[in-house]
Scaffold this active site. Structure first.
Site, PDB file in Angstrom:
ATOM      1  N   LYS A   9       2.333  -3.204   7.338  1.00 28.48           N
ATOM      2  CA  LYS A   9       2.607  -3.400   5.903  1.00 28.48           C
ATOM      3  C   LYS A   9       4.040  -2.976   5.576  1.00 28.48           C
ATOM      4  CE  LYS A   9       0.171  -4.620   3.028  1.00 28.48           C
ATOM      5  NZ  LYS A   9      -0.244  -5.959   2.519  1.00 28.48           N
TER       6      LYS A   9
ATOM      7  N   TYR B 125      -1.760  -0.368  10.966  1.00 30.87           N
ATOM      8  CA  TYR B 125      -1.886  -1.058   9.663  1.00 30.87           C
ATOM      9  C   TYR B 125      -0.690  -0.723   8.770  1.00 30.87           C
ATOM     10  CZ  TYR B 125      -3.271  -1.576   4.750  1.00 30.87           C
ATOM     11  OH  TYR B 125      -3.280  -1.869   3.404  1.00 30.87           O
TER      12      TYR B 125
ATOM     13  N   THR C 199       0.828  -1.208   0.000  1.00 33.20           N
ATOM     14  CA  THR C 199       0.000   0.000   0.000  1.00 33.20           C
ATOM     15  C   THR C 199       0.864   1.260   0.000  1.00 33.20           C
ATOM     16  OG1 THR C 199      -1.465   1.284   1.465  1.00 33.20           O
ATOM     17  CG2 THR C 199      -0.106  -0.351   2.523  1.00 33.20           C
ATOM     18  N   ASP C 200       0.295   2.355  -0.476  1.00 30.07           N
ATOM     19  CA  ASP C 200       0.990   3.645  -0.399  1.00 30.07           C
ATOM     20  C   ASP C 200       1.033   4.174   1.039  1.00 30.07           C
ATOM     21  OD1 ASP C 200      -1.715   4.253  -0.125  1.00 30.07           O
ATOM     22  OD2 ASP C 200      -1.711   5.887  -1.578  1.00 30.07           O
ATOM     23  N   GLU C 201       0.249   3.546   1.949  1.00 31.32           N
ATOM     24  CA  GLU C 201       0.185   4.074   3.316  1.00 31.32           C
ATOM     25  C   GLU C 201       1.512   3.905   4.055  1.00 31.32           C
ATOM     26  OE1 GLU C 201      -3.511   3.519   5.343  1.00 31.32           O
ATOM     27  OE2 GLU C 201      -4.592   3.182   3.482  1.00 31.32           O
TER      28      GLU C 201
HETATM   29  P1  NAD Z   1      -9.594  -7.397   2.455  1.00 31.21           P
HETATM   30  O1  NAD Z   1      -9.576  -7.080   3.916  1.00 31.21           O
HETATM   31  O2  NAD Z   1     -10.833  -7.168   1.664  1.00 31.21           O
HETATM   32  O3  NAD Z   1      -9.220  -8.948   2.255  1.00 31.21           O
HETATM   33  C1  NAD Z   1      -8.194  -9.576   2.952  1.00 31.21           C
HETATM   34  C2  NAD Z   1      -8.344 -11.091   2.756  1.00 31.21           C
HETATM   35  O4  NAD Z   1      -7.265 -11.733   3.453  1.00 31.21           O
HETATM   36  C3  NAD Z   1      -9.644 -11.653   3.323  1.00 31.21           C
HETATM   37  O5  NAD Z   1     -10.237 -12.543   2.390  1.00 31.21           O
HETATM   38  C4  NAD Z   1      -9.203 -12.390   4.579  1.00 31.21           C
HETATM   39  O6  NAD Z   1     -10.030 -13.505   4.892  1.00 31.21           O
HETATM   40  C5  NAD Z   1      -7.796 -12.824   4.189  1.00 31.21           C
HETATM   41  N1  NAD Z   1      -6.940 -13.044   5.364  1.00 31.21           N
HETATM   42  C6  NAD Z   1      -6.762 -12.214   6.428  1.00 31.21           C
HETATM   43  N2  NAD Z   1      -5.916 -12.776   7.310  1.00 31.21           N
HETATM   44  C7  NAD Z   1      -5.529 -13.973   6.769  1.00 31.21           C
HETATM   45  C8  NAD Z   1      -4.649 -14.998   7.195  1.00 31.21           C
HETATM   46  N3  NAD Z   1      -3.983 -14.910   8.368  1.00 31.21           N
HETATM   47  N4  NAD Z   1      -4.467 -16.070   6.392  1.00 31.21           N
HETATM   48  C9  NAD Z   1      -5.124 -16.163   5.213  1.00 31.21           C
HETATM   49  N5  NAD Z   1      -5.989 -15.226   4.769  1.00 31.21           N
HETATM   50  C10 NAD Z   1      -6.186 -14.148   5.547  1.00 31.21           C
HETATM   51  O7  NAD Z   1      -8.354  -6.630   1.852  1.00 31.21           O
HETATM   52  P2  NAD Z   1      -8.181  -5.945   0.416  1.00 31.21           P
HETATM   53  O8  NAD Z   1      -8.725  -4.582   0.476  1.00 31.21           O
HETATM   54  O9  NAD Z   1      -8.642  -6.885  -0.625  1.00 31.21           O
HETATM   55  O10 NAD Z   1      -6.584  -5.817   0.376  1.00 31.21           O
HETATM   56  C11 NAD Z   1      -5.794  -6.888  -0.134  1.00 31.21           C
HETATM   57  C12 NAD Z   1      -4.324  -6.494  -0.056  1.00 31.21           C
HETATM   58  O11 NAD Z   1      -4.100  -5.316  -0.801  1.00 31.21           O
HETATM   59  C13 NAD Z   1      -3.830  -6.210   1.360  1.00 31.21           C
HETATM   60  O12 NAD Z   1      -2.536  -6.739   1.486  1.00 31.21           O
HETATM   61  C14 NAD Z   1      -3.808  -4.701   1.435  1.00 31.21           C
HETATM   62  O13 NAD Z   1      -2.811  -4.253   2.332  1.00 31.21           O
HETATM   63  C15 NAD Z   1      -3.466  -4.344   0.010  1.00 31.21           C
HETATM   64  N6  NAD Z   1      -3.950  -3.050  -0.462  1.00 31.21           N
HETATM   65  C16 NAD Z   1      -5.257  -2.706  -0.312  1.00 31.21           C
HETATM   66  C17 NAD Z   1      -5.721  -1.486  -0.793  1.00 31.21           C
HETATM   67  C18 NAD Z   1      -7.176  -1.099  -0.690  1.00 31.21           C
HETATM   68  O14 NAD Z   1      -7.526   0.025  -1.035  1.00 31.21           O
HETATM   69  N7  NAD Z   1      -8.073  -1.969  -0.263  1.00 31.21           N
HETATM   70  C19 NAD Z   1      -4.827  -0.607  -1.418  1.00 31.21           C
HETATM   71  C20 NAD Z   1      -3.485  -0.994  -1.564  1.00 31.21           C
HETATM   72  C21 NAD Z   1      -3.060  -2.222  -1.083  1.00 31.21           C
HETATM   73  P1  TYD Z   2     -10.837   3.823   4.132  1.00 33.29           P
HETATM   74  O1  TYD Z   2     -11.783   3.391   3.076  1.00 33.29           O
HETATM   75  O2  TYD Z   2     -10.962   3.247   5.506  1.00 33.29           O
HETATM   76  O3  TYD Z   2      -9.367   3.603   3.552  1.00 33.29           O
HETATM   77  P2  TYD Z   2      -7.922   4.121   4.123  1.00 33.29           P
HETATM   78  O4  TYD Z   2      -8.054   4.494   5.539  1.00 33.29           O
HETATM   79  O5  TYD Z   2      -7.080   2.905   3.923  1.00 33.29           O
HETATM   80  O6  TYD Z   2      -7.522   5.277   3.242  1.00 33.29           O
HETATM   81  O7  TYD Z   2     -10.930   5.407   4.286  1.00 33.29           O
HETATM   82  C1  TYD Z   2     -10.739   6.254   3.182  1.00 33.29           C
HETATM   83  C2  TYD Z   2     -10.847   7.672   3.664  1.00 33.29           C
HETATM   84  O8  TYD Z   2     -12.173   7.922   4.103  1.00 33.29           O
HETATM   85  C3  TYD Z   2      -9.957   7.961   4.857  1.00 33.29           C
HETATM   86  O9  TYD Z   2      -9.456   9.306   4.737  1.00 33.29           O
HETATM   87  C4  TYD Z   2     -10.899   7.869   6.047  1.00 33.29           C
HETATM   88  C5  TYD Z   2     -12.221   8.340   5.467  1.00 33.29           C
HETATM   89  N1  TYD Z   2     -13.432   7.726   6.082  1.00 33.29           N
HETATM   90  C6  TYD Z   2     -14.471   8.554   6.541  1.00 33.29           C
HETATM   91  O10 TYD Z   2     -14.403   9.802   6.432  1.00 33.29           O
HETATM   92  N2  TYD Z   2     -15.569   7.970   7.071  1.00 33.29           N
HETATM   93  C7  TYD Z   2     -15.699   6.627   7.212  1.00 33.29           C
HETATM   94  O11 TYD Z   2     -16.730   6.141   7.755  1.00 33.29           O
HETATM   95  C8  TYD Z   2     -14.632   5.790   6.725  1.00 33.29           C
HETATM   96  C9  TYD Z   2     -14.727   4.298   6.850  1.00 33.29           C
HETATM   97  C10 TYD Z   2     -13.522   6.394   6.162  1.00 33.29           C
END
Ligand code: NAD
Ligand code: TYD
Length: 358
Positions: free
Chosen positions: A165, A161, A135-137
């Site tokens: 990461k 988080y 992630t960019d975070e």
């Molecule tokens: P998500 O929370 O929707 O899904 C995570 C999945 O991992 C779930 O299916 C969960 O059951 C599984 N999981 C959790 N712990 C586990 C374990 N110990 N063993 C096996 N499986 C396990 O997450 P997402 O949003 O799909 O993100 C997927 C990846 O992409 C993550 O690594 C996250 O850091 C990264 N990522 C997410 C975003 C975003 O915007 N959602 C952006 C950049 C990177």
């Molecule tokens: P989120 O979807 O939780 O992703 P991330 O924290 O990984 O960026 O949140 C996106 C943005 O939206 C973040 O700045 C927090 C804000 N946010 C709210 O303002 N209200 C909400 O209820 C949630 C879940 C997020």
């Protein structure tokens, strides 16, 4: 790339990636290892194209014996590692699971890959790859005038988080330098699209607005993310698997940086148009500013010059069309929404996260 072990493939991005890869890569097989935490669901894997090329295994990435067995049994040549605890707000209320899955889990996978590919070397020297989805975070937060994050930006995570990461990224890179494990990393900005668990901003706002519930905007709502449609992320990973150089990192972003409040307003306008007879129109009146997230990163922005010039990737979906598609998907899939939200855990989370913000 012939047999992929995808971890976390029952979650949001992982399930979209599996669907995308089965569609675009006719020769691959996928083994999907997912623990099915609250965030993972088999509902996300219904209607896969060519489901016989997908094998689901419920299990934990921290279980080294299980991971080793899957690598052997399926002669895995590519690992695409999505599994993680992924929600910043949950990491604030309970960081332990983030350390376990995101750090210890990644370490377990790296060890299994090292033992299988480097020590046993059963694939006769065929190319192998460990791709880590990050992630960019990990880069922390930008001021209003700062240049965007790129592959050389120093790590400065600010939430449990992001810190977990960042740790996993460091481990992955160390396995390249120390052991020669062929790794790649993508650091991607916020994704949105179908099958996203409705605790994240966009699906939460769509469903709350549709039901006439308050739309809880943290603080002033002027925080900025760089939104990317999930299929664009899948294509970026696919390009890195094909052409990315081992040991390299690629930053991936959407070139969409409106503040949160504007995202929420756009969702409201889309719903006003799609559901003009709704008693909740105009949906904007549901917007409610609530207490801010502690340590809330103010701004993210991603420079995609490297992946664009080396691998020819750039986002193809515009935010307006992507959001419209996403809102439609949530309206058109009430059975999925009901199945995902019926877990008691979901309501407990909503109560825990929002009660204290009122
Ligand atoms: P998500 O929370 O929707 O899904 C995570 C999945 O991992 C779930 O299916 C969960 O059951 C599984 N999981 C959790 N712990 C586990 C374990 N110990 N063993 C096996 N499986 C396990 O997450 P997402 O949003 O799909 O993100 C997927 C990846 O992409 C993550 O690594 C996250 O850091 C990264 N990522 C997410 C975003 C975003 O915007 N959602 C952006 C950049 C990177
Ligand atoms: P989120 O979807 O939780 O992703 P991330 O924290 O990984 O960026 O949140 C996106 C943005 O939206 C973040 O700045 C927090 C804000 N946010 C709210 O303002 N209200 C909400 O209820 C949630 C879940 C997020």
């Amino acid at each position: 790339m012939r047999t992929l072990l995808v971890t976390g493939g029952a979650g949001f991005i992982g399930s979209n990636f599996i669907r995308y890869m089965l569609k675009h890569e006719p020769d691959i097989r996928i083994v999907n290892l997912d623990k099915l935490t609250y965030a993972g669901s088999l509902e996300n894997l219904k209607d896969l194209p060519d489901p016989e090329r997908h094998t689901f295994v419920q299990g934990d990435i921290c279980d080294g014996d299980l991971v080793a067995r899957l690598l052997h049994e399926h002669r895995v040549d590519t690992i695409v590692h999505f599994a993680a605890e992924s929600h910043v707000d949950r990491s604030i209320l309970g960081p332990g699971a983030f350390v376990q899955t995101n750090i210890v889990g990644t370490f377990t996978l790296l060890e299994a890959a090292r033992a299988f590919w480097l020590n046993e070397n059963p694939l006769d020297g065929a190319p192998v790859r460990f791709h880590h989805v990050s992630t960019d975070e990990v880069f922390g937060t930008l001021g209003p005038e700062d240049p965007p994050f790129d592959e050389n930006t120093p790590y400065a995570p600010r939430s449990p988080y992001a810190a977990s990461k960042a740790s996993s990224d460091h481990l992955v890179r160390a396995y390249f330098h120390t052991y020669g494990l062929p790794v790649t990393i993508t650091n991607c900005s916020n994704n949105y699209g179908p099958y996203q668990f409705p605790e994240k901003l966009i699906p939460l706002m769509i469903l709350n607005a549709q039901e006439g519930k308050p739309l809880p905007v943290y603080g002033d709502g002027m925080q900025i993310r760089d939104w990317l449609y999930v299929d664009d992320h899948s294509e970026a990973i696919r390009r890195v698997l094909h052409g990315g150089r081992p040991g390299e990192t690629y930053t991936v972003g959407g070139d969409n940086q409106p503040p949160n409040i504007q995202i929420v307003r756009t969702i409201c306008h889309i719903l006003d148009e799609l559901q003009p007879a709704s008693p909740h129109t105009p949906h904007e009146k549901l917007i409610t500013h609530v207490a801010d997230r502690p340590g809330h990163d103010r701004r993210y922005d991603i420079d995609i010059a490297k992946i664009r010039s080396e691998l020819g990737w750039e986002p193809s979906e515009k935010l307006e069309t992507g959001l419209l598609k996403t809102v439609r998907w949530y309206l058109d899939n009430p059975e999925w929404v009901a199945a995902i939200r019926k877990q008691q855990e979901y309501q407990r989370w909503i109560d825990a996260n929002y009660a204290k913000r009122r």
